[in-house]
Scaffold this motif. Structure first.
Motif, PDB file in Angstrom:
ATOM      1  N   UNK A 137      36.509 -22.300  12.026  1.00  0.00           N
ATOM      2  CA  UNK A 137      36.251 -21.375  11.012  1.00  0.00           C
ATOM      3  C   UNK A 137      36.555 -21.659   9.689  1.00  0.00           C
ATOM      4  N   UNK A 138      35.353 -21.731   8.740  1.00  0.00           N
ATOM      5  CA  UNK A 138      35.278 -22.077   7.561  1.00  0.00           C
ATOM      6  C   UNK A 138      35.491 -21.149   6.744  1.00  0.00           C
ATOM      7  N   UNK A 139      36.660 -21.170   5.773  1.00  0.00           N
ATOM      8  CA  UNK A 139      37.029 -19.864   5.080  1.00  0.00           C
ATOM      9  C   UNK A 139      37.005 -20.190   3.720  1.00  0.00           C
ATOM     10  N   UNK A 170      32.124 -20.806  12.253  1.00  0.00           N
ATOM     11  CA  UNK A 170      32.088 -19.403  12.032  1.00  0.00           C
ATOM     12  C   UNK A 170      32.480 -19.225  10.267  1.00  0.00           C
ATOM     13  N   UNK A 171      31.721 -18.541   9.896  1.00  0.00           N
ATOM     14  CA  UNK A 171      32.099 -18.469   8.279  1.00  0.00           C
ATOM     15  C   UNK A 171      32.789 -17.031   8.107  1.00  0.00           C
ATOM     16  N   UNK A 172      33.846 -17.404   6.977  1.00  0.00           N
ATOM     17  CA  UNK A 172      34.944 -16.430   6.692  1.00  0.00           C
ATOM     18  C   UNK A 172      35.114 -16.378   4.994  1.00  0.00           C
ATOM     19  N   UNK A 190      27.412 -19.959  13.193  1.00  0.00           N
ATOM     20  CA  UNK A 190      26.862 -19.277  14.276  1.00  0.00           C
ATOM     21  C   UNK A 190      27.539 -18.042  14.272  1.00  0.00           C
ATOM     22  N   UNK A 191      28.304 -17.407  13.243  1.00  0.00           N
ATOM     23  CA  UNK A 191      28.752 -16.021  13.245  1.00  0.00           C
ATOM     24  C   UNK A 191      29.806 -16.074  12.084  1.00  0.00           C
ATOM     25  N   UNK A 192      30.554 -14.797  11.920  1.00  0.00           N
ATOM     26  CA  UNK A 192      31.277 -14.209  11.042  1.00  0.00           C
ATOM     27  C   UNK A 192      32.571 -14.003  11.733  1.00  0.00           C
TER      28      UNK A 192
END
Length: 343
Positions: A137-139, A170-172, A190-192
């Motif tokens: 998860x890339x925050x 995943x983006x955050x 590929x998602x959030x």
């Protein structure tokens, strides 16, 4: 309607939308609601309150849809046996944030769970990959609660490039609607993962006044810093600090953090009393920069349905953001996003 990506395949879900494991307020009720709606609910294990964790994981034991449990890694290291409590509920994944996941990775893998690691720069991402992370998860700094300094639009493609298709990214941070999902997928995610948008949901265990303030807040109404951590005597390790709604307490101490530290005993007592009484002029409403996009408190399922429908329309060229204006369909599936199918 669904949007299929490598993330949805790996987690066994219909929609590439994950619930951020917000400490305590992302309880079993919200976790189940998100998972049943086709997303991936992640229980907010947070700092690790054993009685609460045992109570909430017990509610999840009979949950048929896949779910996860999330922890603050450096806090979990103080009471590592809490991981066993989480794993006993047979989650599909354990999410670790803010610390080295390596000491916990073997136990997660041995239990048959996936390892999700939230990261804020390339060094943390490499550390997570070395530990065996299955999902990154890339925050970005726009996120509510704790994070670092890199923006979402900067950190997401950087981590996608580093992952090089080995694991889903995943983006955050600052994402509150379908435009955010579509944009992050164009960057290779590929998602959030969303927190603030799900905070303002019917199933969230947060205070109703806090939800109301999120809905009333305009864009730019949050601040990132250490004021609230100092005020509750819970300073985090570098480089992490927290983003919350700006309130009277924040305005009082912005630029005066050293003075606050010098008076921390009295400030902490007042702050603790405010939290207990639900006085959010002093106590923090932990929220991210997506607040400007949030205007209602619907069921979690409605949030997911809206986001997926809007993202699908944008990516298929049937609308341009919220305006309804047609624009050519962008190419989907480049970079780290892999194959994307809407249906």
């Amino acid at each position: 309607m669904s949007i299929a990506t490598p993330l949805t395949s790996l987690l066994g879900i219909r929609h590439p939308v994950l619930l951020a494991p917000m400490d305590v307020i992302a309880g079993a009720r919200l976790t189940v609601a998100v998972s049943r709606a086709g997303g991936f609910g992640i229980l907010g294990g947070g700092y690790g309150e054993r009685s609460w964790l045992e109570q909430e994981t017990e509610k999840l034991r009979q949950q048929a849809a896949p779910f996860g449990v999330g922890f603050i890694t450096w806090s979990l290291a103080k009471q590592p046996d809490l991981l066993d409590v989480a794993l006993a509920a047979r989650p599909r994944a354990i999410m670790l944030s803010f610390g080295d996941p390596k000491p916990f990775a073997p136990r997660v893998k041995q239990a048959g769970a996936l390892l999700i690691c939230q990261v804020q720069d390339e060094a943390m991402a490499q550390q997570a990959l070395d530990a065996g992370a299955d999902i990154l998860v890339a925050q970005g700094s726009e996120a509510g609660g704790h994070g670092a300094s890199r923006t979402t639009i900067d950190i997401v493609p950087s981590i996608v490039d580093l992952a090089a298709g080995r694991v889903p990214v995943v983006a955050a941070g600052g994402i509150g609607d379908g435009r955010g999902l579509a944009a992050m997928m164009m960057l290779g995610a590929t998602g959030i993962l969303m927190g603030t948008r799900f905070y303002a949901s019917q199933e969230c265990d947060g205070a109703e006044e806090a939800k109301r303030r999120i809905c009333a807040a305009k864009a730019g109404a949050t601040t990132r810093g250490i004021i609230f951590d100092l005020s509750r005597n819970n300073v985090w390790p570098a480089p992490f600090n927290g983003r919350c709604l700006i309130n009277d307490h924040a305005r009082r101490w912005m630029g005066r953090e050293i003075e606050l530290l010098q008076n921390v005993k009295a400030v902490a007592a007042d702050y603790s009393a405010a939290r207990a009484s639900g006085n959010f002029d002093i106590a923090a409403v932990i929220a991210g920069e997506a607040v400007g996009l949030i205007h209602d408190i619907p069921p979690a399922a409605d949030i997911i349905d809206r986001i997926v429908a809007e993202a699908d329309q944008i990516m298929s060229g049937r609308r341009n953001s919220g305006s309804g204006v047609f624009f050519p369909s962008p190419l989907v599936g480049e970079g780290g996003a892999g194959e994307v199918r809407a249906g």
